[in-house]
Design an enzyme around this catalytic site. Structure first.
Site, short mmCIF file in Angstrom:
data_model
loop_
_atom_site.label_atom_id
_atom_site.label_comp_id
_atom_site.label_asym_id
_atom_site.label_seq_id
_atom_site.Cartn_x
_atom_site.Cartn_y
_atom_site.Cartn_z
N ASP A 6 -3.13 -2.88 3.85
CA ASP A 6 -3.69 -2.51 2.66
C ASP A 6 -4.66 -1.45 2.60
O ASP A 6 -4.83 -0.66 2.16
CB ASP A 6 -4.82 -3.36 1.28
CG ASP A 6 -2.89 -3.96 1.08
OD1 ASP A 6 -2.26 -4.26 -0.25
OD2 ASP A 6 -2.40 -5.10 1.37
N ALA A 13 1.06 -1.07 0.11
CA ALA A 13 -0.11 0.49 0.06
C ALA A 13 0.65 1.54 0.16
O ALA A 13 0.62 2.25 -0.84
CB ALA A 13 -1.07 -0.17 1.48
N GLN A 19 5.13 -14.10 -2.64
CA GLN A 19 5.75 -12.51 -2.04
C GLN A 19 6.12 -12.67 -0.62
O GLN A 19 7.62 -12.66 -0.37
CB GLN A 19 4.52 -11.67 -1.68
CG GLN A 19 3.86 -11.53 -3.22
CD GLN A 19 2.15 -12.27 -3.10
OE1 GLN A 19 2.13 -13.02 -2.72
NE2 GLN A 19 1.13 -11.21 -3.90
#
Length: 362
Positions: free
Chosen positions: A248, A59, A207
């Protein structure tokens, strides 16, 4: 495209040149860990594509990239007329907002760029673009300072020798500098606390395996990679004393959206009596949403699951559901670590007390 030195700190997102002819440069995170290369975004379509395909993700980093992308777009039709610059900026902002729906920093940063244009008053077109670049630089610098502050507040919550589980990537690759969740770990490591990180691989795009493990190794932090479905066993074995993840978007009551699988980790932490912390800047809070039920959840391409990284692992034609995020209820969160301090206990009252009644974005 250029190769980047992999040792030590690295510039995830940066601006090259001046306001009139400069451009956005970023690490292409889709190429890690096999290749560490940078890509240059010379127009808004390139910025949009980089955000959409996750060349830049996390984010805070998305917010910084969007701010610089707004500069690129604002001058897209020339800078002779300031009215044209303002119109191009608004169109660019609307376009970039369609790239990813969940990360609130994207919308916050673009809103701030539009506010900067409104506040500039009666200036020439080139001067307006200069001011927009100055605002984007300010957003990036504030993000760097925010990372360090989150690290300081969060490191106080970690004890010497703690095993820390993290999910997805909330490090320097997800911000302009030091990370959010990983800032807590980096700071504790620098303080000599001897923490050991267990990184979930984070399906389906890995990730944790590709980015978090790479970052931690890069900075000399002990890390052990585990599959997502191993977290319960690792907690049961007593290897985990804290969980620290990013976010986020966080609703007014503390419900937090993060990469898919985070909610499950929070449930496991509660079952095993392990404190579960979220680390995020105040810009990630969306006080317009009373709770997490209003957070939009991005759904991504089914091929990420059926043909991840180019190899088919599921039968042709099978139905696929691929939400990119889930929402962890505030009741499962021990504390939210921000640059202003720690929200604890996590509820609407403590969130509002820390952020202030006037905050709509930061």
């Amino acid at each position: 495209m250029s190769e980047l030195n992999q040792s030590g700190p690295f510039p995830t997102v940066s601006w090259i040149g001046d306001a009139s002819s400069g451009f956005l440069r970023m690490i292409d995170q889709t190429r890690l860990p096999g290749e560490c290369v940078e890509i240059d975004c010379l127009d808004t379509a390139a910025v949009w594509g980089a955000i959409k395909r996750l060349s830049v993700r996390g984010a805070p980093a998305i917010g910084v990239a969007a701010a610089y992308g707004a500069v690129v777009g604002a001058r897209g039709r020339g800078t002779d007329d300031p009215a044209t610059v303002r119109t191009s900026l608004k169109e660019t902002s609307a376009y970039l907002q369609t790239s990813r729906p969940t990360a609130v920093n994207l919308f916050w940063a673009l809103g701030r760029m539009e506010e900067a244009a409104d506040a500039a008053g009666d200036v020439s077109g080139p001067e307006l673009v200069d001011r927009l670049l100055a605002e984007a630089h300010a957003i990036a610098e504030e993000d760097r300072a925010m990372c360090r502050a989150i690290g300081r507040h969060g490191a106080d919550l970690l004890a010497t020798g703690d095993g820390v589980l993290t999910h997805c990537n909330a490090g320097g690759l997800a911000t302009a500098d030091y990370g959010t969740a990983l800032a807590v770990i980096f700071t504790a490591h620098e303080q000599g606390k001897g923490v050991h990180v267990f990184a979930d691989e984070t399906r389906p795009l890995l990730q944790g395996a590709r980015l978090t493990a790479w970052e931690l190794q890069n900075r000399g932090v002990p890390v052990t990679l585990i599959c997502d479905n191993m977290a319960a066993q690792v907690m049961k074995e007593g290897k985990i004393q804290k969980v620290v993840v990013g976010a986020d978007r966080i609703a007014a009551n503390g419900d937090a959206a993060n990469k898919i699988g985070t909610y499950g980790v929070a449930l496991l932490a509660r079952a095993h009596g392990v404190p579960f912390y979220v680390a995020a800047p105040s810009s990630t809070f969306d006080l317009s949403l009373a709770d997490g039920s209003g957070i939009p959840i991005e759904e991504r391409d089914p091929l990420e699951i059926t043909e991840g990284f180019g190899r088919r692992t599921a039968p042709e034609g099978v139905a696929v559901y691929n939400p990119a995020f889930d929402v962890t209820p505030a009741e499962l969160i021990t504390g939210i670590i921000t640059e202003r301090g720690v929200v604890q206990p996590v509820d609407a009252e403590t969130v509002r007390a820390l952020l202030g009644d006037s905050r709509a974005t930061r």
